[in-house]
Write a protein that holds these residues in place. Structure first.
Motif, short mmCIF file in Angstrom:
data_model
loop_
_atom_site.label_atom_id
_atom_site.label_comp_id
_atom_site.label_asym_id
_atom_site.label_seq_id
_atom_site.Cartn_x
_atom_site.Cartn_y
_atom_site.Cartn_z
N ASN A 163 -34.81 -48.21 -10.35
CA ASN A 163 -35.98 -47.99 -9.49
C ASN A 163 -36.64 -49.32 -9.14
N GLY A 213 -35.81 -41.19 -13.10
CA GLY A 213 -35.14 -42.44 -13.41
C GLY A 213 -35.74 -43.23 -14.55
N GLY A 263 -36.28 -47.99 -16.24
CA GLY A 263 -36.28 -47.68 -14.82
C GLY A 263 -35.90 -48.89 -13.99
N LEU A 311 -39.02 -49.14 -6.10
CA LEU A 311 -39.70 -47.88 -6.41
C LEU A 311 -40.61 -48.12 -7.61
#
Length: 256
Positions: A89, A184, A86, A94
Protein backbone atom coordinates in the motif's frame (compact mmCIF):
# COMPACT_ATOMS: atom_id res chain seq x y z
CA UNK A 1 7.31 -4.82 35.25
CA UNK A 2 6.57 -1.10 34.96
CA UNK A 3 3.84 -1.20 32.32
CA UNK A 4 3.40 2.57 32.34
CA UNK A 5 7.01 2.94 31.24
CA UNK A 6 6.53 0.21 28.65
CA UNK A 7 3.51 2.14 27.39
CA UNK A 8 5.40 5.43 27.16
CA UNK A 9 8.32 3.87 25.31
CA UNK A 10 6.07 1.84 23.00
CA UNK A 11 4.11 4.92 21.98
CA UNK A 12 7.29 6.95 21.51
CA UNK A 13 8.81 4.21 19.35
CA UNK A 14 5.67 3.98 17.20
CA UNK A 15 5.60 7.75 16.77
CA UNK A 16 9.28 7.86 15.79
CA UNK A 17 8.76 5.10 13.25
CA UNK A 18 5.63 6.83 11.97
CA UNK A 19 7.54 10.09 11.50
CA UNK A 20 9.94 8.30 9.16
CA UNK A 21 7.05 6.85 7.17
CA UNK A 22 5.37 10.24 6.79
CA UNK A 23 8.63 11.73 5.52
CA UNK A 24 9.04 9.02 2.88
CA UNK A 25 5.41 8.69 1.80
CA UNK A 26 4.98 9.65 -1.84
CA UNK A 27 8.72 10.07 -2.42
CA UNK A 28 10.31 6.62 -2.39
CA UNK A 29 13.63 6.39 -4.16
CA UNK A 30 14.01 2.61 -4.19
CA UNK A 31 11.85 -0.48 -3.81
CA UNK A 32 13.39 -3.92 -3.47
CA UNK A 33 11.73 -7.32 -3.71
CA UNK A 34 12.21 -9.91 -0.96
CA UNK A 35 9.94 -12.25 -2.92
CA UNK A 36 7.82 -12.16 -6.06
CA UNK A 37 5.37 -9.65 -4.51
CA UNK A 38 6.98 -9.05 -1.10
CA UNK A 39 8.44 -5.54 -1.10
CA UNK A 40 10.86 -3.67 1.14
CA UNK A 41 11.72 0.02 0.89
CA UNK A 42 14.10 2.46 2.52
CA UNK A 43 11.11 3.54 4.61
CA UNK A 44 10.84 0.04 6.14
CA UNK A 45 14.54 0.02 7.01
CA UNK A 46 14.70 3.53 8.44
CA UNK A 47 11.44 3.20 10.37
CA UNK A 48 12.71 -0.02 11.96
CA UNK A 49 15.97 1.67 12.91
CA UNK A 50 14.09 4.52 14.57
CA UNK A 51 11.85 2.12 16.50
CA UNK A 52 14.73 -0.04 17.68
CA UNK A 53 16.83 2.97 18.66
CA UNK A 54 13.98 4.33 20.80
CA UNK A 55 13.46 1.01 22.56
CA UNK A 56 17.17 0.24 23.00
CA UNK A 57 17.84 3.58 24.67
CA UNK A 58 15.16 2.86 27.27
CA UNK A 59 15.66 -0.90 27.62
CA UNK A 60 19.15 -1.85 26.37
CA UNK A 61 18.87 -5.37 27.81
CA UNK A 62 15.58 -6.29 26.11
CA UNK A 63 15.36 -8.69 23.18
CA UNK A 64 13.94 -7.60 19.84
CA UNK A 65 12.33 -9.47 16.96
CA UNK A 66 11.99 -7.18 13.93
CA UNK A 67 10.80 -7.96 10.42
CA UNK A 68 13.76 -6.54 8.53
CA UNK A 69 16.72 -7.07 10.88
CA UNK A 70 15.58 -10.27 12.59
CA UNK A 71 16.26 -11.30 16.18
CA UNK A 72 18.38 -9.33 18.64
CA UNK A 73 19.25 -11.24 21.81
CA UNK A 74 18.35 -9.94 25.24
CA UNK A 75 16.44 -10.68 28.41
CA UNK A 76 13.75 -9.16 30.62
CA UNK A 77 11.33 -8.69 27.77
CA UNK A 78 10.96 -8.91 23.99
CA UNK A 79 9.72 -6.32 21.52
CA UNK A 80 8.14 -7.58 18.30
CA UNK A 81 8.28 -4.99 15.53
CA UNK A 82 6.83 -4.48 12.09
CA UNK A 83 8.13 -1.05 11.04
CA UNK A 84 5.78 -0.83 8.06
CA UNK A 85 2.82 -3.19 7.90
CA UNK A 86 1.28 -2.56 4.51
CA UNK A 87 4.41 -1.95 2.45
CA UNK A 88 2.64 -2.62 -0.85
CA UNK A 89 0.00 0.00 0.00
CA UNK A 90 2.77 2.41 1.01
CA UNK A 91 4.65 1.84 -2.24
CA UNK A 92 1.48 2.64 -4.19
CA UNK A 93 0.74 5.78 -2.15
CA UNK A 94 -2.24 4.27 -0.32
CA UNK A 95 -2.40 5.56 3.27
CA UNK A 96 -3.52 2.22 4.75
CA UNK A 97 -0.33 1.18 6.55
CA UNK A 98 1.03 1.31 10.07
CA UNK A 99 3.85 0.78 12.54
CA UNK A 100 3.14 -2.26 14.72
CA UNK A 101 4.97 -2.89 18.01
CA UNK A 102 4.25 -5.50 20.68
CA UNK A 103 5.90 -6.15 24.02
CA UNK A 104 6.08 -9.67 25.47
CA UNK A 105 7.48 -11.44 28.49
CA UNK A 106 7.98 -15.22 28.26
CA UNK A 107 5.95 -15.32 25.01
CA UNK A 108 3.01 -13.61 26.74
CA UNK A 109 1.97 -10.45 24.92
CA UNK A 110 1.51 -7.66 27.45
CA UNK A 111 1.22 -4.56 25.26
CA UNK A 112 0.45 -3.60 21.69
CA UNK A 113 0.93 -0.32 19.82
CA UNK A 114 -0.34 0.23 16.28
CA UNK A 115 0.06 3.65 14.67
CA UNK A 116 -1.41 4.56 11.28
CA UNK A 117 0.52 7.83 10.78
CA UNK A 118 -1.32 9.22 7.77
CA UNK A 119 -4.72 8.38 9.27
CA UNK A 120 -3.82 9.93 12.60
CA UNK A 121 -4.86 6.85 14.55
CA UNK A 122 -2.96 5.29 17.45
CA UNK A 123 -4.30 2.02 18.87
CA UNK A 124 -2.95 0.92 22.24
CA UNK A 125 -3.68 -2.20 24.24
CA UNK A 126 -2.24 -3.02 27.67
CA UNK A 127 -2.88 -6.42 29.22
CA UNK A 128 -5.85 -6.27 31.63
CA UNK A 129 -6.19 -2.51 31.10
CA UNK A 130 -8.33 -2.42 27.95
CA UNK A 131 -7.73 -0.95 24.51
CA UNK A 132 -7.83 2.61 23.25
CA UNK A 133 -7.91 4.56 20.02
CA UNK A 134 -6.31 7.99 20.42
CA UNK A 135 -6.84 7.73 24.17
CA UNK A 136 -10.53 6.79 24.06
CA UNK A 137 -11.72 3.27 25.03
CA UNK A 138 -12.75 0.95 22.21
CA UNK A 139 -14.63 -2.34 22.08
CA UNK A 140 -15.71 -4.92 19.54
CA UNK A 141 -19.03 -4.79 17.70
CA UNK A 142 -22.28 -6.32 18.91
CA UNK A 143 -23.21 -7.96 15.59
CA UNK A 144 -24.63 -11.34 16.55
CA UNK A 145 -25.20 -13.05 13.21
CA UNK A 146 -22.69 -13.88 10.51
CA UNK A 147 -25.06 -12.83 7.74
CA UNK A 148 -25.19 -9.33 9.24
CA UNK A 149 -21.44 -9.04 9.60
CA UNK A 150 -18.67 -7.31 7.66
CA UNK A 151 -15.39 -9.24 7.57
CA UNK A 152 -11.85 -8.47 6.54
CA UNK A 153 -9.10 -10.77 5.35
CA UNK A 154 -5.69 -10.74 3.74
CA UNK A 155 -3.86 -12.72 1.08
CA UNK A 156 -0.34 -13.86 1.98
CA UNK A 157 2.63 -13.16 -0.26
CA UNK A 158 2.88 -16.88 -1.06
CA UNK A 159 -0.84 -17.16 -1.89
CA UNK A 160 -0.14 -19.31 -4.95
CA UNK A 161 0.91 -22.17 -2.64
CA UNK A 162 -2.54 -22.26 -0.98
CA UNK A 163 -4.63 -20.72 -3.74
CA UNK A 164 -7.52 -23.21 -3.82
CA UNK A 165 -8.29 -23.29 -0.06
CA UNK A 166 -7.68 -19.53 0.12
CA UNK A 167 -10.25 -18.79 -2.56
CA UNK A 168 -12.67 -21.38 -1.18
CA UNK A 169 -12.65 -19.71 2.24
CA UNK A 170 -12.95 -16.27 0.69
CA UNK A 171 -15.90 -17.35 -1.45
CA UNK A 172 -17.68 -19.01 1.48
CA UNK A 173 -17.28 -15.93 3.68
CA UNK A 174 -18.35 -13.58 0.92
CA UNK A 175 -21.50 -15.62 0.37
CA UNK A 176 -22.36 -15.87 4.08
CA UNK A 177 -21.89 -12.21 5.10
CA UNK A 178 -22.69 -8.64 4.12
CA UNK A 179 -19.24 -8.36 2.64
CA UNK A 180 -15.51 -9.00 2.87
CA UNK A 181 -12.82 -6.35 2.62
CA UNK A 182 -9.09 -6.71 1.94
CA UNK A 183 -7.07 -3.73 3.22
CA UNK A 184 -3.49 -5.01 3.10
CA UNK A 185 -2.43 -4.64 6.75
CA UNK A 186 -3.10 -7.42 9.26
CA UNK A 187 -2.27 -5.15 12.20
CA UNK A 188 -4.88 -2.61 11.12
CA UNK A 189 -7.38 -5.38 10.38
CA UNK A 190 -7.11 -6.57 13.98
CA UNK A 191 -7.41 -3.04 15.33
CA UNK A 192 -10.48 -2.46 13.18
CA UNK A 193 -12.05 -5.57 14.72
CA UNK A 194 -11.10 -4.12 18.12
CA UNK A 195 -12.86 -0.85 17.34
CA UNK A 196 -15.99 -2.48 15.89
CA UNK A 197 -15.41 -1.41 12.28
CA UNK A 198 -15.21 -5.07 11.28
CA UNK A 199 -16.95 -7.96 12.97
CA UNK A 200 -14.27 -10.50 12.16
CA UNK A 201 -10.90 -11.12 10.52
CA UNK A 202 -9.08 -14.19 9.27
CA UNK A 203 -5.79 -14.78 7.51
CA UNK A 204 -3.07 -17.41 7.18
CA UNK A 205 0.69 -17.67 6.55
CA UNK A 206 1.41 -14.74 8.86
CA UNK A 207 4.50 -13.89 10.90
CA UNK A 208 4.63 -12.87 14.59
CA UNK A 209 5.28 -9.21 13.75
CA UNK A 210 2.13 -9.15 11.60
CA UNK A 211 -0.22 -9.99 14.44
CA UNK A 212 1.37 -9.62 17.89
CA UNK A 213 0.38 -6.01 18.58
CA UNK A 214 -3.01 -6.17 16.89
CA UNK A 215 -3.86 -9.38 18.70
CA UNK A 216 -3.33 -7.74 22.09
CA UNK A 217 -5.33 -4.64 21.10
CA UNK A 218 -8.20 -6.83 19.85
CA UNK A 219 -8.12 -9.06 22.91
CA UNK A 220 -8.25 -6.09 25.27
CA UNK A 221 -11.22 -4.73 23.30
CA UNK A 222 -13.14 -7.96 23.87
CA UNK A 223 -12.29 -9.96 20.77
CA UNK A 224 -12.05 -13.73 20.70
CA UNK A 225 -9.01 -14.94 18.80
CA UNK A 226 -8.16 -18.52 17.78
CA UNK A 227 -6.72 -20.51 14.90
CA UNK A 228 -9.00 -22.06 12.29
CA UNK A 229 -9.57 -25.20 14.40
CA UNK A 230 -10.74 -23.13 17.36
CA UNK A 231 -7.58 -23.88 19.33
CA UNK A 232 -5.94 -20.99 21.22
CA UNK A 233 -4.04 -18.53 19.07
CA UNK A 234 -0.31 -17.94 19.48
CA UNK A 235 1.80 -15.52 17.47
CA UNK A 236 3.75 -18.44 16.00
CA UNK A 237 0.61 -20.20 14.74
CA UNK A 238 0.70 -18.76 11.22
CA UNK A 239 -3.09 -18.44 11.02
CA UNK A 240 -5.60 -16.35 12.90
CA UNK A 241 -9.32 -15.79 13.36
CA UNK A 242 -10.36 -12.80 15.45
CA UNK A 243 -13.98 -11.74 15.91
CA UNK A 244 -16.34 -9.96 18.26
CA UNK A 245 -16.94 -13.39 19.81
CA UNK A 246 -20.61 -13.50 18.87
CA UNK A 247 -20.01 -14.71 15.31
CA UNK A 248 -16.86 -16.69 16.06
CA UNK A 249 -18.23 -20.24 15.95
CA UNK A 250 -20.20 -19.53 12.77
CA UNK A 251 -17.09 -18.19 11.09
CA UNK A 252 -14.98 -21.13 12.22
CA UNK A 253 -17.50 -23.54 10.68
CA UNK A 254 -17.01 -21.85 7.33
CA UNK A 255 -13.24 -21.61 7.53
CA UNK A 256 -12.77 -25.27 8.43
Amino acid sequence: MDMQRIKRVGIAAACNGGKVLREHFGGLRSIRKKGAIDLVTEADIQSEAAVIDTIAKAFPDHAILAEESGAHAGNGGRWIIDPLDGTTNFAHNLPLFCVSIAFAVDDRILAGFVLAPLLGELFVGIKDQGAQLNGAPICVSKTSKLDDSLLVTGFPYDHQTIFEPLIRRFSSCLTATQGVRRLGSAALDLCYVASGRFDGFWEEHLKPWDTAAGFLVASEAGARTTVFSGAPYTIDAGEIVSTNGLIHDELLNILE
